[in-house]
Structures are given as structure tokens and as C-alpha cells.
Design a protein around this motif. Structure first.
Motif, mmCIF file in Angstrom:
data_model
loop_
_atom_site.group_PDB
_atom_site.id
_atom_site.type_symbol
_atom_site.label_atom_id
_atom_site.label_comp_id
_atom_site.label_asym_id
_atom_site.label_seq_id
_atom_site.Cartn_x
_atom_site.Cartn_y
_atom_site.Cartn_z
ATOM 1 N N HIS A 19 53.751 44.719 21.305
ATOM 2 C CA HIS A 19 54.789 45.743 21.378
ATOM 3 C C HIS A 19 54.896 46.192 22.834
ATOM 4 O O HIS A 19 53.928 46.071 23.586
ATOM 5 N N GLN A 20 56.044 46.718 23.212
ATOM 6 C CA GLN A 20 56.244 47.141 24.602
ATOM 7 C C GLN A 20 55.728 48.564 24.818
ATOM 8 O O GLN A 20 56.497 49.513 24.930
ATOM 9 N N TYR A 21 54.415 48.708 24.867
ATOM 10 C CA TYR A 21 53.831 50.000 25.210
ATOM 11 C C TYR A 21 53.892 50.182 26.726
ATOM 12 O O TYR A 21 53.960 49.209 27.476
ATOM 13 N N HIS A 22 53.866 51.424 27.174
ATOM 14 C CA HIS A 22 53.851 51.673 28.607
ATOM 15 C C HIS A 22 52.909 52.828 28.914
ATOM 16 O O HIS A 22 52.548 53.604 28.030
ATOM 17 N N PHE A 23 52.526 52.940 30.172
ATOM 18 C CA PHE A 23 51.588 53.984 30.591
ATOM 19 C C PHE A 23 52.349 55.200 31.096
ATOM 20 O O PHE A 23 53.243 55.084 31.932
ATOM 21 N N ILE A 24 51.958 56.363 30.571
ATOM 22 C CA ILE A 24 52.548 57.613 31.050
ATOM 23 C C ILE A 24 51.645 58.273 32.097
ATOM 24 O O ILE A 24 52.092 59.145 32.834
ATOM 25 N N VAL A 25 50.372 57.860 32.144
ATOM 26 C CA VAL A 25 49.468 58.197 33.243
ATOM 27 C C VAL A 25 48.826 56.888 33.678
ATOM 28 O O VAL A 25 48.286 56.156 32.853
ATOM 29 N N ASP A 26 48.893 56.592 34.963
ATOM 30 C CA ASP A 26 48.445 55.283 35.437
ATOM 31 C C ASP A 26 47.756 55.432 36.791
ATOM 32 O O ASP A 26 47.885 56.448 37.468
ATOM 33 N N GLN A 27 47.021 54.387 37.139
ATOM 34 C CA GLN A 27 46.457 54.229 38.487
ATOM 35 C C GLN A 27 46.941 52.861 38.963
ATOM 36 O O GLN A 27 46.209 51.873 38.927
ATOM 37 N N PRO A 28 48.187 52.766 39.400
ATOM 38 C CA PRO A 28 48.809 51.452 39.586
ATOM 39 C C PRO A 28 48.227 50.611 40.712
ATOM 40 O O PRO A 28 48.313 49.383 40.663
ATOM 41 N N ASN A 29 47.633 51.235 41.715
ATOM 42 C CA ASN A 29 47.187 50.477 42.890
ATOM 43 C C ASN A 29 45.676 50.470 43.107
ATOM 44 O O ASN A 29 45.179 49.678 43.898
ATOM 45 N N ARG A 30 44.960 51.338 42.408
ATOM 46 C CA ARG A 30 43.554 51.543 42.731
ATOM 47 C C ARG A 30 42.716 50.278 42.567
ATOM 48 O O ARG A 30 41.916 49.931 43.440
ATOM 49 N N CYS A 31 42.882 49.574 41.464
ATOM 50 C CA CYS A 31 42.019 48.419 41.200
ATOM 51 C C CYS A 31 42.250 47.316 42.227
ATOM 52 O O CYS A 31 41.303 46.691 42.699
ATOM 53 N N GLN A 32 43.491 47.083 42.588
ATOM 54 C CA GLN A 32 43.767 46.050 43.586
ATOM 55 C C GLN A 32 43.223 46.455 44.951
ATOM 56 O O GLN A 32 42.697 45.627 45.700
ATOM 57 N N GLN A 33 43.328 47.730 45.290
ATOM 58 C CA GLN A 33 42.837 48.204 46.587
ATOM 59 C C GLN A 33 41.316 48.136 46.672
ATOM 60 O O GLN A 33 40.755 47.758 47.701
ATOM 61 N N GLU A 34 40.629 48.497 45.582
ATOM 62 C CA GLU A 34 39.165 48.510 45.596
ATOM 63 C C GLU A 34 38.550 47.132 45.402
ATOM 64 O O GLU A 34 37.420 46.893 45.821
ATOM 65 N N SER A 35 39.285 46.230 44.706
ATOM 66 C CA SER A 35 38.778 44.889 44.393
ATOM 67 C C SER A 35 37.356 44.927 43.838
ATOM 68 O O SER A 35 36.433 44.302 44.384
ATOM 69 N N PRO A 36 37.129 45.677 42.758
ATOM 70 C CA PRO A 36 35.761 45.792 42.234
ATOM 71 C C PRO A 36 35.253 44.484 41.632
ATOM 72 O O PRO A 36 36.029 43.677 41.106
ATOM 73 N N PHE A 37 33.964 44.297 41.722
ATOM 74 C CA PHE A 37 33.298 43.184 41.040
ATOM 75 C C PHE A 37 33.353 43.395 39.531
ATOM 76 O O PHE A 37 33.557 42.461 38.757
ATOM 77 N N LEU A 38 33.195 44.654 39.113
ATOM 78 C CA LEU A 38 33.122 45.012 37.693
ATOM 79 C C LEU A 38 33.947 46.264 37.441
ATOM 80 O O LEU A 38 33.833 47.245 38.170
ATOM 81 N N VAL A 39 34.781 46.208 36.401
ATOM 82 C CA VAL A 39 35.544 47.371 35.953
ATOM 83 C C VAL A 39 35.038 47.781 34.574
ATOM 84 O O VAL A 39 34.950 46.945 33.665
ATOM 85 N N LEU A 40 34.700 49.063 34.420
ATOM 86 C CA LEU A 40 34.238 49.604 33.143
ATOM 87 C C LEU A 40 35.395 50.362 32.501
ATOM 88 O O LEU A 40 35.904 51.324 33.071
ATOM 89 N N MET A 41 35.821 49.920 31.329
ATOM 90 C CA MET A 41 36.938 50.519 30.610
ATOM 91 C C MET A 41 36.402 51.294 29.414
ATOM 92 O O MET A 41 35.748 50.707 28.524
ATOM 93 N N VAL A 42 36.664 52.588 29.378
ATOM 94 C CA VAL A 42 36.085 53.464 28.357
ATOM 95 C C VAL A 42 37.200 54.058 27.482
ATOM 96 O O VAL A 42 37.893 54.983 27.913
#
Length: 231
Positions: A19-42
Motif C-alpha cells: 500500500h502507498q503509506y507515507h511518512f509524516i515524520v521523517d529523517q530523510p537525509n540522516r542515514c545517508q549522511q552518517e553512513s552507519p555500519f549498523l542501523v537499529l530500528m525500534v
């Protein structure tokens, strides 16, 4: 819910995905800028600020482990029904502005929609974290040893990799009073294929795109960890 003939209707055991869900609160650039080895999704309920603060003040504080960048995000749905165009609640928006770790999508946040929450997580990771090697979905009531996890992942495969506590030969529950009941009409087999329990599992970042592609060919059941066995 039953049909006129008395058989169980399957509709309530599936969720609205894809379904076409969308984000109403987002961090659109953070992950690409930080380039983390590991992302923890809670995944966490919108109202559960206490759980988020506990994580931020304990294992969520670890941002560099064994020389590798680690980041975390909290994944929320909506706290009330609406038309899908809602603005975020003021408290959530303020929390996001302060901590920059909130992702909120426009599905109703309840137990029956945990599969949607998980699939939206895969969507976000696939589109926002091109330079990340691993991610982990971890429940908010778990206490994570991030140092040990990173140490393990430094020795692990980086492609087509998924690990966690695996359930093998788990019976499909046919008791209608069970929280995890599925009728034969929704899942005809008597046992599930092996699957990683939803309390926490790790995967390489080439998997989200493959799981999303597979999701177009199956009907998503409401039991989120079981649903991944379909993909």
C-alpha cells in the motif's frame, strides 16, 4: 467473523500491504549522511515516550562501537484513525525535533498492523540507507548488547544474511481464542517454515529490496514475524 455458512472469514487475518503509506515524520537525509555500519530500528507505540527515553539513555547512546558507526530510529504509526493525511501530534513532533530519531508513518499503530510496520521499515531502509551494511529490528522492551552485536557482525556475511532466534517447526495455532490464531483458509499448512522471532533479528541491507519485491506476490498476514516466511 464468520460467513453465512459458518466458516471463518480470512479477511481479518490479512493486512493492507502492499500500500502507498507515507511518512509524516521523517529523517530523510540522516542515514545517508552518517553512513552507519549498523542501523537499529525500534518499533514502538506513539504514546510510549518512556521506552524511547530509556533506550536513548542506555544502549541507544552507543553511536560508535569498535570503530563502526551505529544509529537508531524509532518507528511509529498513528495513534488514532484518520484519513491518511494527518499531521503529527505536537508531542511527537517536538520529540523528533529534539532527538532526530523518530520515523512516523500514516498507518494505524496497533498489534494487528505490526506487519505493516515491519514492511514500512524495510521500505525506509531500502530507500534511505544506501551505504549501510546491516540493520536490526529490535523490540522496545529488549536490552541490546550493541558491542557484542557489532563484534559478531564484523565476522558475518554481508550479503543475503539474516539471523536471530529462529523458531523451527512452530505449529500454526487453530484455537480461535489464541492471539496468534490463523484459520486453515488463511494458512493451510500445519506448521510454519523456520522464521526469526520478531523480538529481534538482524539482516544485511541487500535483503529489504528483495523482501519488498516478494511482497507483491503474497498476501500479508497480521503475524509480522511469520509473514517474513512468505517473502
Amino acid at each position: 467473523m464468520t460467513t453465512a455458512a459458518g466458516s471463518v472469514s480470512t479477511a481479518q487475518y490479512f493486512v493492507a500491504y502492499p500500500h502507498q503509506y507515507h511518512f509524516i515524520v521523517d529523517q530523510p537525509n540522516r542515514c545517508q549522511q552518517e553512513s552507519p555500519f549498523l542501523v537499529l530500528m525500534v518499533p514502538v507505540a506513539p504514546h510510549n515516550r518512556e521506552a524511547r527515553d530509556i533506550i536513548r539513555n542506555t544502549w541507544g547512546k552507543e553511536t560508535t562501537v569498535l570503530g563502526r558507526v551505529v544509529s537508531h530510529y524509532f518507528l511509529l504509526g498513528l495513534s488514532r484513525e484518520g484519513d491518511g493525511t494527518e499531521l503529527p501530534e505536537e508531542q511527537v513532533l517536538q520529540e523528533s525535533q529534539r532527538h532526530q530519531d523518530i520515523l512516523q508513518s500514516n498507518f494505524m499503530d496497533n498489534y494487528s498492523n505490526l506487519t505493516i510496520k515491519t514492511m514500512v521499515m524495510f521500505e525506509w531502509l531500502s530507500s534511505h540507507c544506501p551505504n549501510t551494511t546491516y540493520a536490526m529490528k529490535v523490540d522496545s522492551d529488549m536490552f541490546l548488547n550493541v558491542h557484542k552485536l557489532v563484534d559478531m557482525l564484523l565476522k558475518s556475511p554481508r550479503h543475503l544474511y539474516m539471523t536471530g532466534m529462529v523458531a523451527r517447526g512452530a505449529a500454526v495455532l487453530r484455537d480461535r481464542n489464541s492471539k496468534w490464531f490463523l484459520p486453515v483458509s488463511a494458512f493451510p499448512e500445519t506448521s510454519y517454515p523456520p522464521y526469526a522471532l520478531g523480538l529481534g533479528y538482524v539482516f544485511s541491507l541487500d535483503l529489504p529490496k528483495k523482501i519488498l519485491q516478494a511482497s507483491f506476490h503474497v498476501k500479508a498476514v497480521y503475524i509480522e514475524d511469520v509473514n517474513l516466511t512468505y517473502q
